[in-house]
Write a protein that holds these residues in place. Structure first.
Motif, short mmCIF file in Angstrom:
data_model
loop_
_atom_site.label_atom_id
_atom_site.label_comp_id
_atom_site.label_asym_id
_atom_site.label_seq_id
_atom_site.Cartn_x
_atom_site.Cartn_y
_atom_site.Cartn_z
N PHE A 29 -14.61 71.79 17.15
CA PHE A 29 -15.42 72.63 17.83
C PHE A 29 -16.71 73.15 16.67
O PHE A 29 -15.48 73.65 15.61
CB PHE A 29 -14.39 74.24 17.30
CG PHE A 29 -13.59 74.29 19.16
CD1 PHE A 29 -12.82 73.69 19.49
CD2 PHE A 29 -14.78 75.00 19.70
CE1 PHE A 29 -12.76 74.00 21.41
CE2 PHE A 29 -14.22 75.34 20.66
CZ PHE A 29 -13.56 74.44 21.52
N VAL A 31 -18.08 75.80 16.11
CA VAL A 31 -17.50 77.14 15.23
C VAL A 31 -16.19 77.58 15.44
O VAL A 31 -15.74 77.65 16.44
CB VAL A 31 -18.93 77.91 15.90
CG1 VAL A 31 -20.54 77.69 15.48
CG2 VAL A 31 -18.77 78.04 17.31
N LEU A 64 -20.55 73.83 26.59
CA LEU A 64 -20.20 74.30 25.71
C LEU A 64 -21.08 73.00 24.13
O LEU A 64 -21.99 73.36 23.56
CB LEU A 64 -19.23 73.63 24.87
CG LEU A 64 -18.04 75.18 25.86
CD1 LEU A 64 -17.01 74.94 25.44
CD2 LEU A 64 -18.77 75.99 25.49
N LYS A 67 -24.71 73.69 24.03
CA LYS A 67 -25.11 75.78 22.87
C LYS A 67 -24.42 74.75 21.22
O LYS A 67 -24.24 75.82 20.77
CB LYS A 67 -24.43 76.41 23.47
CG LYS A 67 -24.65 77.42 25.00
CD LYS A 67 -24.60 78.55 24.88
CE LYS A 67 -24.95 78.81 26.23
NZ LYS A 67 -26.32 78.49 27.01
N ILE A 69 -21.68 74.53 20.11
CA ILE A 69 -20.77 74.84 19.91
C ILE A 69 -19.48 73.91 19.84
O ILE A 69 -18.11 74.07 18.65
CB ILE A 69 -19.93 75.77 21.13
CG1 ILE A 69 -20.82 77.05 21.47
CG2 ILE A 69 -18.54 76.69 20.84
CD1 ILE A 69 -20.38 78.10 22.25
#
Lengths: 202, 194
Positions: A29, A31, A64, A67, A69
């Motif tokens: 991840f 963020v 994801l 984007k 993420i």
């Protein structure tokens, strides 16, 4: 006759595509994500920390990843060293063990626009091209007993191709025996009767 | 993990390749329930994002992904069942055996009736005048006018179109016109012997 064909280009309603995308892949991840800490089963946090490595089901990854993420770690069977194994000799590789949906998942991964995407795609095409000849050959010339051993090393796409080859061979044999004009019981009716018979006798 | 129930529904269909399992109303309800819960949480987070706290946007994205996944599972479940029901019309004819009927939910039964009606209307329209072409017959090019058939079950009396009555006992052999027997062969009552 309306027939639901196996499609190997992912179709929204394809049962196979839905099931195969449930496979877990390793992601990091980029963020922090509040409130969704339950995605990470090793940590006990209500929130997901930035930088945590989590095994996510593949269906989450395209959105994801787009984007930014998460960043995906390419599943190991599509990495450089495994691609080199395939290049050396793809025919002996047990693709069923490498992932029963090796080609389908590989295509999904490669479509994510990663650094390795082009190489992965090339490797998939080369592998299939090398293995195809033997699959075709085996589907036309093997007996029932050998089949089990042959298809053990094939992934699902190759198994479908093998099945199609066998069906075509059987139809040809039927035609030679002049049985192609014989009317048969409808397939669904036959399996329905078999099942009813099995239920009654058990 | 999200959408587990959805995948289970779809796997039900994958396991049962050549028949129709009972309609899993419970499963569908559970998936819809999960979707409702995800949607409500997303609404809460989205409105707080609009109010200024933008950190919840990533959670919204992930939940939205899960919502889409659940939707896809449900749609695939319903769509594939309908495709199988269509196949049933071609294999079983317009009347389904009662144990198959028990596995179909009410809207699917309505679909079957309407599909049969559509098919019948289409078949009527491609004939000339009052003659309608039965597409479910002659699926393979016919080679002869009369065929030799053997009866597999005790069926009783069968009246052909010319008015001849044939008694179909178990294992009896008959020479019958092809068009009369096709339906019975497809249903497994007669067996075509060459």
């Amino acid at each position: 006759m309306p027939h639901l064909h196996f499609s190997y280009s992912p179709n929204y309603f394809s049962i196979e595509d839905i099931v195969l995308q449930d496979v877990r892949v390793s992601c990091k991840f980029e963020v922090a994500v509040p409130k969704l800490g339950m995605l990470d089963q090793s940590a006990d946090d209500e929130n997901l920390k930035q930088g945590s490595k989590v095994e996510l089901p593949f269906w989450m990854v395209p959105t994801l990843h787009a984007k930014k993420i998460v960043t995906l770690e390419i599943p190991r069977h599509y990495k450089v060293n495994y691609r080199q194994i395939l290049q050396a000799d793809s025919i002996v590789v047990d693709l069923h063990k490498w992932g029963p949906y090796f080609y389908d998942l590989g295509l999904h991964v490669a479509n994510l626009e990663l650094k390795d995407s082009l190489d992965i795609k090339r490797s998939l095409v080369e592998t299939l091209r090398n293995r195809l000849r033997q699959i075709m050959d085996m589907s036309q010339h093997s007996t029932h007993h050998e089949t089990v051993h042959i298809i053990a090393n094939l992934d699902e796409l190759e198994r479908k191709l093998f099945g199609v080859g066998q069906l075509s061979y059987r139809s040809y044999k039927e035609w030679v025996r002049r049985e192609s004009s014989k009317i048969n019981t409808a397939t669904l009716v036959a399996s329905h009767r078999k099942r009813k018979f099995a239920e009654v006798t058990v | 993990m999200f959408a587990q129930k959805g995948v289970e529904l779809v796997q039900e269909l994958e396991r049962a390749r050549d028949f129709l399992p009972p309609f899993n109303e419970d499963g569908v309800r559970q998936v819809l329930e999960e979707m409702r819960a995800l949607f409500e949480e997303n609404q809460r987070d989205a409105s707080s994002a609009v109010a200024g706290e933008s950190e919840y946007i990533t959670s919204v994205h992930i939940r939205h992904c899960a919502l889409e996944r659940n939707k896809r599972c449900l749609m695939a479940y319903l769509y594939n069942r309908l495709e199988r029901i269509k196949e049933h019309r071609w294999h079983f004819g317009s009347v389904l055996p009662s144990d198959i009927k028990a596995n179909i939910c009410e809207p699917e039964a309505q679909f079957f009736i309407k599909y049969s009606k559509s098919l019948a209307a289409y078949m009527k329209s491609i004939g000339e005048g009052s003659y309608s072409l039965d597409l479910t017959q002659n699926l393979k090019p016919p080679k002869n006018l009369y065929i030799q058939v053997k009866c597999t079950t005790e069926f009783g009396e069968f009246e052909t179109e010319d008015g001849d009555i044939v008694v179909l006992k178990k294992n009896s052999l008959h020479l019958l016109p092809r068009v009369q027997c096709e339906l019975l062969i497809a249903q497994g009552i007669l067996e075509h012997v060459s």
